[in-house]
Motif scaffolding. Structure first.
Motif, PDB file in Angstrom:
ATOM      1  N   GLU A 134       0.833  -1.212   0.000  1.00 52.13           N
ATOM      2  CA  GLU A 134       0.000   0.000   0.000  1.00 52.13           C
ATOM      3  C   GLU A 134       0.862   1.254   0.000  1.00 52.13           C
ATOM      4  N   PHE A 135       1.901   1.263   0.801  1.00 52.11           N
ATOM      5  CA  PHE A 135       2.797   2.425   0.877  1.00 52.11           C
ATOM      6  C   PHE A 135       3.899   2.252  -0.172  1.00 52.11           C
ATOM      7  N   ASN A 136       3.564   2.474  -1.407  1.00 48.42           N
ATOM      8  CA  ASN A 136       4.485   2.213  -2.518  1.00 48.42           C
ATOM      9  C   ASN A 136       4.905   3.484  -3.252  1.00 48.42           C
ATOM     10  N   LYS A 137       4.905   4.608  -2.563  1.00 45.07           N
ATOM     11  CA  LYS A 137       5.350   5.847  -3.210  1.00 45.07           C
ATOM     12  C   LYS A 137       6.844   5.797  -3.482  1.00 45.07           C
ATOM     13  N   ARG A 138       7.256   6.583  -4.501  1.00 44.86           N
ATOM     14  CA  ARG A 138       8.654   6.643  -4.883  1.00 44.86           C
ATOM     15  C   ARG A 138       9.188   8.049  -4.670  1.00 44.86           C
ATOM     16  N   GLN A 139      10.488   8.178  -4.869  1.00 45.75           N
ATOM     17  CA  GLN A 139      11.122   9.473  -4.613  1.00 45.75           C
ATOM     18  C   GLN A 139      10.606  10.549  -5.556  1.00 45.75           C
ATOM     19  N   GLU A 140      10.267  10.171  -6.807  1.00 47.91           N
ATOM     20  CA  GLU A 140       9.777  11.177  -7.744  1.00 47.91           C
ATOM     21  C   GLU A 140       8.371  11.681  -7.400  1.00 47.91           C
ATOM     22  N   ASP A 141       7.700  11.017  -6.440  1.00 42.64           N
ATOM     23  CA  ASP A 141       6.374  11.473  -6.014  1.00 42.64           C
ATOM     24  C   ASP A 141       6.435  12.584  -4.978  1.00 42.64           C
ATOM     25  N   PHE A 142       7.644  12.962  -4.555  1.00 41.90           N
ATOM     26  CA  PHE A 142       7.805  13.982  -3.526  1.00 41.90           C
ATOM     27  C   PHE A 142       8.620  15.147  -4.095  1.00 41.90           C
ATOM     28  N   PRO A 143       8.306  16.356  -3.670  1.00 41.92           N
ATOM     29  CA  PRO A 143       9.036  17.526  -4.200  1.00 41.92           C
ATOM     30  C   PRO A 143      10.476  17.604  -3.694  1.00 41.92           C
ATOM     31  N   THR A 144      10.729  17.129  -2.474  1.00 43.06           N
ATOM     32  CA  THR A 144      12.076  17.217  -1.915  1.00 43.06           C
ATOM     33  C   THR A 144      12.490  15.864  -1.350  1.00 43.06           C
ATOM     34  N   LEU A 145      13.789  15.691  -1.208  1.00 40.74           N
ATOM     35  CA  LEU A 145      14.306  14.459  -0.639  1.00 40.74           C
ATOM     36  C   LEU A 145      13.963  14.344   0.838  1.00 40.74           C
ATOM     37  N   ARG A 146      13.877  15.468   1.521  1.00 44.37           N
ATOM     38  CA  ARG A 146      13.537  15.456   2.944  1.00 44.37           C
ATOM     39  C   ARG A 146      12.145  14.874   3.168  1.00 44.37           C
ATOM     40  N   GLU A 147      11.182  15.264   2.339  1.00 46.07           N
ATOM     41  CA  GLU A 147       9.824  14.742   2.484  1.00 46.07           C
ATOM     42  C   GLU A 147       9.785  13.236   2.194  1.00 46.07           C
ATOM     43  N   TYR A 148      10.592  12.814   1.221  1.00 51.92           N
ATOM     44  CA  TYR A 148      10.638  11.376   0.919  1.00 51.92           C
ATOM     45  C   TYR A 148      11.231  10.586   2.088  1.00 51.92           C
ATOM     46  N   ASN A 149      12.272  11.121   2.729  1.00 50.32           N
ATOM     47  CA  ASN A 149      12.853  10.448   3.892  1.00 50.32           C
ATOM     48  C   ASN A 149      11.878  10.409   5.067  1.00 50.32           C
ATOM     49  N   ASP A 150      11.118  11.481   5.256  1.00 50.20           N
ATOM     50  CA  ASP A 150      10.099  11.478   6.310  1.00 50.20           C
ATOM     51  C   ASP A 150       9.033  10.423   6.033  1.00 50.20           C
ATOM     52  N   TYR A 151       8.676  10.276   4.771  1.00 53.31           N
ATOM     53  CA  TYR A 151       7.682   9.259   4.396  1.00 53.31           C
ATOM     54  C   TYR A 151       8.216   7.856   4.700  1.00 53.31           C
ATOM     55  N   LEU A 152       9.482   7.584   4.356  1.00 54.58           N
ATOM     56  CA  LEU A 152      10.070   6.277   4.659  1.00 54.58           C
ATOM     57  C   LEU A 152      10.135   6.024   6.157  1.00 54.58           C
ATOM     58  N   GLU A 153      10.449   7.060   6.908  1.00 53.34           N
ATOM     59  CA  GLU A 153      10.490   6.904   8.369  1.00 53.34           C
ATOM     60  C   GLU A 153       9.101   6.611   8.926  1.00 53.34           C
ATOM     61  N   GLU A 154       8.091   7.233   8.374  1.00 54.46           N
ATOM     62  CA  GLU A 154       6.720   6.971   8.808  1.00 54.46           C
ATOM     63  C   GLU A 154       6.316   5.522   8.507  1.00 54.46           C
ATOM     64  N   VAL A 155       6.727   5.008   7.338  1.00 50.72           N
ATOM     65  CA  VAL A 155       6.416   3.619   6.988  1.00 50.72           C
ATOM     66  C   VAL A 155       7.087   2.661   7.962  1.00 50.72           C
ATOM     67  N   GLU A 156       8.343   2.909   8.288  1.00 49.52           N
ATOM     68  CA  GLU A 156       9.045   2.040   9.230  1.00 49.52           C
ATOM     69  C   GLU A 156       8.413   2.102  10.621  1.00 49.52           C
ATOM     70  N   THR A 157       7.907   3.269  11.006  1.00 53.39           N
ATOM     71  CA  THR A 157       7.227   3.387  12.301  1.00 53.39           C
ATOM     72  C   THR A 157       5.955   2.549  12.315  1.00 53.39           C
ATOM     73  N   ILE A 158       5.206   2.566  11.227  1.00 51.80           N
ATOM     74  CA  ILE A 158       3.981   1.766  11.147  1.00 51.80           C
ATOM     75  C   ILE A 158       4.307   0.282  11.234  1.00 51.80           C
ATOM     76  N   ILE A 159       5.337  -0.150  10.518  1.00 50.48           N
ATOM     77  CA  ILE A 159       5.723  -1.568  10.565  1.00 50.48           C
ATOM     78  C   ILE A 159       6.182  -1.952  11.968  1.00 50.48           C
ATOM     79  N   PHE A 160       6.936  -1.083  12.609  1.00 47.53           N
ATOM     80  CA  PHE A 160       7.418  -1.364  13.972  1.00 47.53           C
ATOM     81  C   PHE A 160       6.243  -1.494  14.939  1.00 47.53           C
ATOM     82  N   ASN A 161       5.266  -0.619  14.828  1.00 48.49           N
ATOM     83  CA  ASN A 161       4.100  -0.672  15.727  1.00 48.49           C
ATOM     84  C   ASN A 161       3.300  -1.950  15.527  1.00 48.49           C
TER      85      ASN A 161
END
Length: 345
Positions: free
Chosen positions: A82-109
């Motif tokens: 479901e969380f299959n966004k890519r780097q080109e879907d985000f305007p900045t690299l920072r937002e993409y890294n935040d998205y990846l961190e959010e995905v890892e938080t969901i998996i950890f929970n």
């Protein structure tokens, strides 16, 4: 370690029942296949450990020794689907890294059962808000998988063609050699010419044939065509219509000279040490520890360390800094004088 895997319900181990198959449910707890069948004999059941309601299709064969690893793998596959966004879907690299961190938080929970209700609600909200982009990325991923399968099929075809070409080349070479041998025998038996001249002509014909075979193989066009495709990452795969001869047999190079070993010459700047073969005769091993069985198996002997010690002890005994300095000065003066003479001339 597999022999100590135990079913928590019936207490059967792999050691007692080698045919036992452990299965992991959605909550991460494992049961053997027999206990799973008994658990759902009435149509529904709950986990014996955490009493979580389960369904039969949620069980899968345990792949890892720790069932928690299987649980994390299953959750990670389900979330990343479901969380299959890519780097080109985000305007900045920072937002993409935040998205990846959010995905890892969901998996950890989900793996450690931290606020499962809030985490599932977050997942549902994400599905509703990003339904279109999720479907688009799924289609893109399936297209890339199809292109990768086509590439693998093309590579298999090229490998098969390469193997067939090798086999055909070897068979043809054997046939030519067999014919040449039969021709030589017939000429030696029935010809009135000199045997030496017949053998010499046979050798020349064989050498000429060996040179022509690589040229004929290189002239054959390749039928392998790789379809051109490009992934979203920008990686280019294959070139359409471009033939390659990289899989043709490598021509034999029989005219190259053979390698000859030349012993290195060492300048110890001192008296030459005894040869390694004479150290034992001169009783140099009396104060050196003998090599044990393990060291000798690796090729080491006490003669090596003794010879190295003597080389280090005798090396540099004739070294003289004054002579070296005088030699350098004389060489410099000589070169300067030669230069002046040339300029005067």
């Amino acid at each position: 370690m597999d022999d100590y895997q135990t079913c928590p319900k019936c207490k059967t181990t792999k050691y007692r029942n080698p045919a036992m198959v452990l299965m992991v449910n959605a909550c991460g707890h494992a049961l053997c296949e027999s206990c799973v069948e008994l658990l759902f004999a009435k149509g529904s059941g709950a986990c014996p450990e955490c009493k979580c309601p389960l369904r039969r299709n949620n069980f899968r064969v345990q792949l890892f020794e720790d069932p928690a690893v299987d649980k994390e793998v299953d959750i990670r596959k389900r979330i990343l689907k479901e969380f299959n966004k890519r780097q080109e879907d985000f305007p900045t690299l920072r937002e993409y890294n935040d998205y990846l961190e959010e995905v890892e938080t969901i998996i950890f929970n989900l793996v450690f059962d931290i606020d499962p209700a809030g985490t599932n609600k977050m997942i549902d909200n994400y599905k509703k808000e990003n339904k279109d982009i999720t479907q688009k990325n799924r289609n893109r991923q399936s297209q890339e998988e199809m292109e990768l399968e086509e590439l693998l099929e093309a590579e298999k075809a090229q490998q098969s063609e390469k193997a067939n070409l090798y086999v055909n080349a070897e068979l043809e070479e054997k046939k030519q050699k067999h014919k040449a041998r039969e021709k030589l025998i017939d000429e030696l038996m029935f010809s009135d010419a000199d045997a030496k001249s017949i053998v010499a002509s046979h050798v020349q014909a064989t050498a000429a044939l060996a040179k022509e075979q690589p040229k004929a193989a290189a002239a054959q066009p390749s039928s392998g065509v790789v379809k051109s495709s490009k992934f979203s990452s920008g990686v280019q795969i294959g070139l359409r219509g471009q033939h390659t001869n990289s899989f043709l047999p490598i021509p034999k190079q029989e005219d190259l000279p053979l390698y000859r070993y030349t012993a290195p010459v060492f300048d110890y700047d001192g008296p030459p040490p005894p040869a390694i073969e004479k150290l034992g005769k001169l009783n140099y091993f009396a104060n050196i520890r003998a090599a044990n069985i393990t060291e000798r198996a690796g090729g080491y002997t006490e003669a090596m360390s003794c010879c190295r010690a003597l080389q280090e002890a005798l090396g540099g005994l004739f070294y003289s800094p004054q002579l070296t300095h005088k030699t350098a000065v004389l060489a410099t003066n000589s070169s300067t004088q030669d230069t002046d003479d040339m300029e005067t001339t």
